[in-house]
Structure formats: C-alpha cells, structure tokens
Design an enzyme around this catalytic site. Structure first.
Site, PDB file in Angstrom:
ATOM      1  N   HIS A 112       0.999   5.258   1.318  1.00  0.00           N
ATOM      2  CA  HIS A 112       0.421   6.297   2.170  1.00  0.00           C
ATOM      3  C   HIS A 112       0.430   7.613   1.395  1.00  0.00           C
ATOM      4  O   HIS A 112       1.455   7.972   0.811  1.00  0.00           O
ATOM      5  CB  HIS A 112       1.263   6.499   3.429  1.00  0.00           C
ATOM      6  CG  HIS A 112       1.317   5.314   4.344  1.00  0.00           C
ATOM      7  ND1 HIS A 112       0.589   5.240   5.510  1.00  0.00           N
ATOM      8  CD2 HIS A 112       2.011   4.155   4.271  1.00  0.00           C
ATOM      9  CE1 HIS A 112       0.849   4.084   6.117  1.00  0.00           C
ATOM     10  NE2 HIS A 112       1.710   3.410   5.386  1.00  0.00           N
ATOM     11  N   HIS A 143       0.847  -1.197   0.000  1.00  0.00           N
ATOM     12  CA  HIS A 143       0.000   0.000   0.000  1.00  0.00           C
ATOM     13  C   HIS A 143       0.875   1.236   0.000  1.00  0.00           C
ATOM     14  O   HIS A 143       2.033   1.187   0.404  1.00  0.00           O
ATOM     15  CB  HIS A 143      -0.923   0.021   1.230  1.00  0.00           C
ATOM     16  CG  HIS A 143      -0.205  -0.129   2.525  1.00  0.00           C
ATOM     17  ND1 HIS A 143       0.243  -1.344   2.988  1.00  0.00           N
ATOM     18  CD2 HIS A 143       0.186   0.781   3.445  1.00  0.00           C
ATOM     19  CE1 HIS A 143       0.857  -1.177   4.149  1.00  0.00           C
ATOM     20  NE2 HIS A 143       0.844   0.107   4.439  1.00  0.00           N
TER      21      HIS A 143
HETATM   22  P1  5GP Z   1       2.305   0.256   7.279  1.00  0.00           P
HETATM   23  O1  5GP Z   1       3.063   0.470   8.551  1.00  0.00           O
HETATM   24  O2  5GP Z   1       2.040  -1.210   7.030  1.00  0.00           O
HETATM   25  O3  5GP Z   1       2.924   0.959   6.113  1.00  0.00           O
HETATM   26  O4  5GP Z   1       0.925   0.996   7.476  1.00  0.00           O
HETATM   27  C1  5GP Z   1      -0.242   0.362   7.824  1.00  0.00           C
HETATM   28  C2  5GP Z   1      -1.261   1.445   8.051  1.00  0.00           C
HETATM   29  O5  5GP Z   1      -2.519   0.834   8.154  1.00  0.00           O
HETATM   30  C3  5GP Z   1      -1.038   2.235   9.342  1.00  0.00           C
HETATM   31  O6  5GP Z   1      -0.867   3.619   9.044  1.00  0.00           O
HETATM   32  C4  5GP Z   1      -2.303   1.977  10.149  1.00  0.00           C
HETATM   33  O7  5GP Z   1      -2.756   3.117  10.840  1.00  0.00           O
HETATM   34  C5  5GP Z   1      -3.279   1.540   9.096  1.00  0.00           C
HETATM   35  N1  5GP Z   1      -4.295   0.622   9.609  1.00  0.00           N
HETATM   36  C6  5GP Z   1      -4.098  -0.445  10.424  1.00  0.00           C
HETATM   37  N2  5GP Z   1      -5.250  -1.070  10.656  1.00  0.00           N
HETATM   38  C7  5GP Z   1      -6.207  -0.388   9.967  1.00  0.00           C
HETATM   39  C8  5GP Z   1      -7.619  -0.563   9.822  1.00  0.00           C
HETATM   40  O8  5GP Z   1      -8.240  -1.482  10.363  1.00  0.00           O
HETATM   41  N3  5GP Z   1      -8.283   0.339   9.049  1.00  0.00           N
HETATM   42  C9  5GP Z   1      -7.623   1.361   8.415  1.00  0.00           C
HETATM   43  N4  5GP Z   1      -8.362   2.187   7.665  1.00  0.00           N
HETATM   44  N5  5GP Z   1      -6.297   1.557   8.532  1.00  0.00           N
HETATM   45  C10 5GP Z   1      -5.602   0.682   9.299  1.00  0.00           C
END
Ligand code: 5GP
Length: 139
Positions: free
Chosen positions: A100, A98
């Site tokens: 951001h 994903h």
């Molecule tokens: P990563 O650290 O994997 O790049 O980011 C994962 C993102 O997913 C984090 O910013 C976190 O806040 C978001 N996230 C985690 N669980 C959920 C969820 O259940 N719903 C949504 N909308 N975002 C989530």
C-alpha cells in the site's frame, strides 16, 4: 483459481491502473485511505513477499521509488506510508502480495498506528538480534 489481483491484471475485473510494468503494476485502491492510495502489485502471484521470484523482488525497489515519486507529485503529499500486510494475522485480506502506498499530510488524523511499541530491555534486544542474525545466516 486466480487471485483477485491477477484477475484485475488480466483485465477480467476493472482496475484503475497507474503503472504497468512487466513485473509490477500499480492500481488505485478501491477503498482508499486517502485520495491517491495505490497498491503496488507483483504480476507473479504469491501470497507473501518472500515467496516472490528473485527477478520480481529485484524490480521492487525501482517500481516503488517510481510510484512513491508519482504519488507525491500527483497529490502534493509531503509524506507517505508504505505498508505491507504480509499474512492474514497482519491484516492481509487479498492473498496476493502487495504494498500500500498511502499519501499523508500533516495533521491528517491518520495514525501510522502499528508502531506504538514500548522501550525494550537491552537483553531482549540482544536475544532477538541473535535469533535474527542466525535466521539470516540460514541458507
Ligand atoms: P490487504 O488488507 O490485503 O492488505 O489489502 C487489500 C486491499 O485491496 C484493500 O485496501 C482493499 O480496499 C483493496 N481491494 C479489494 N478489492 C479490490 C478491488 O476489486 N479493486 C481494487 N482496486 N482494490 C481492491
């Protein structure tokens, strides 16, 4: 078991969708770094960007451009960070690729953060450049 994001895409877990395409969706991050912080998520499930299907990757540019334009319009932000944590060592917590998209404002106190490098030696740049060109030439 399906990833957290697949379960959100399939409607098993709630998500605030801002874009729904065949190949990419965007939802609001549940822990936003700033209001309007979105996650652009491929419908296809793979942990890393390079593992995504070619059609998904081909659709990334248009989906990202659409989303960044909408985030700018909706939040009024004059700038954005687009960040990918591509693997756990880079801070990836959800093992489904994903991007951001984070609205930024002048003096908002946030740091782009990750890029505070030191000036490299010319020889080190040349050596790494050669390694990367060789890696790109591999099939
Ligand atoms: P990563 O650290 O994997 O790049 O980011 C994962 C993102 O997913 C984090 O910013 C976190 O806040 C978001 N996230 C985690 N669980 C959920 C969820 O259940 N719903 C949504 N909308 N975002 C989530």
């Amino acid at each position: 078991m399906s990833s957290l994001f697949t379960r959100i895409i399939q409607g098993q877990i709630p998500g605030e969708f801002v874009l729904r395409g065949e190949l990419w969706v965007a939802i609001l991050d549940i822990n936003p770094s700033a209001p309007g912080h979105c996650l652009l998520i491929p419908v296809a499930e793979a942990q890393h960007l390079h593992e995504l299907p070619a059609a998904t990757l081909a659709g990334l540019g248009p989906a990202l451009a659409r989303l960044t334009a909408a985030v700018r319009r909706a939040t009024g932000c004059p700038a954005l960070n687009v960040v990918v944590n591509d693997g756990p060592a880079a801070g990836q917590e959800v093992p489904h690729a994903h991007l951001h998209v984070i609205p930024r404002f002048p003096d908002d106190g946030r740091r782009a953060g990750l890029f505070g490098g030191k000036r490299a030696e010319a020889a080190a740049l040349a050596e790494m450049g050669a390694r990367l060109r060789a890696a790109l030439a591999e099939p």
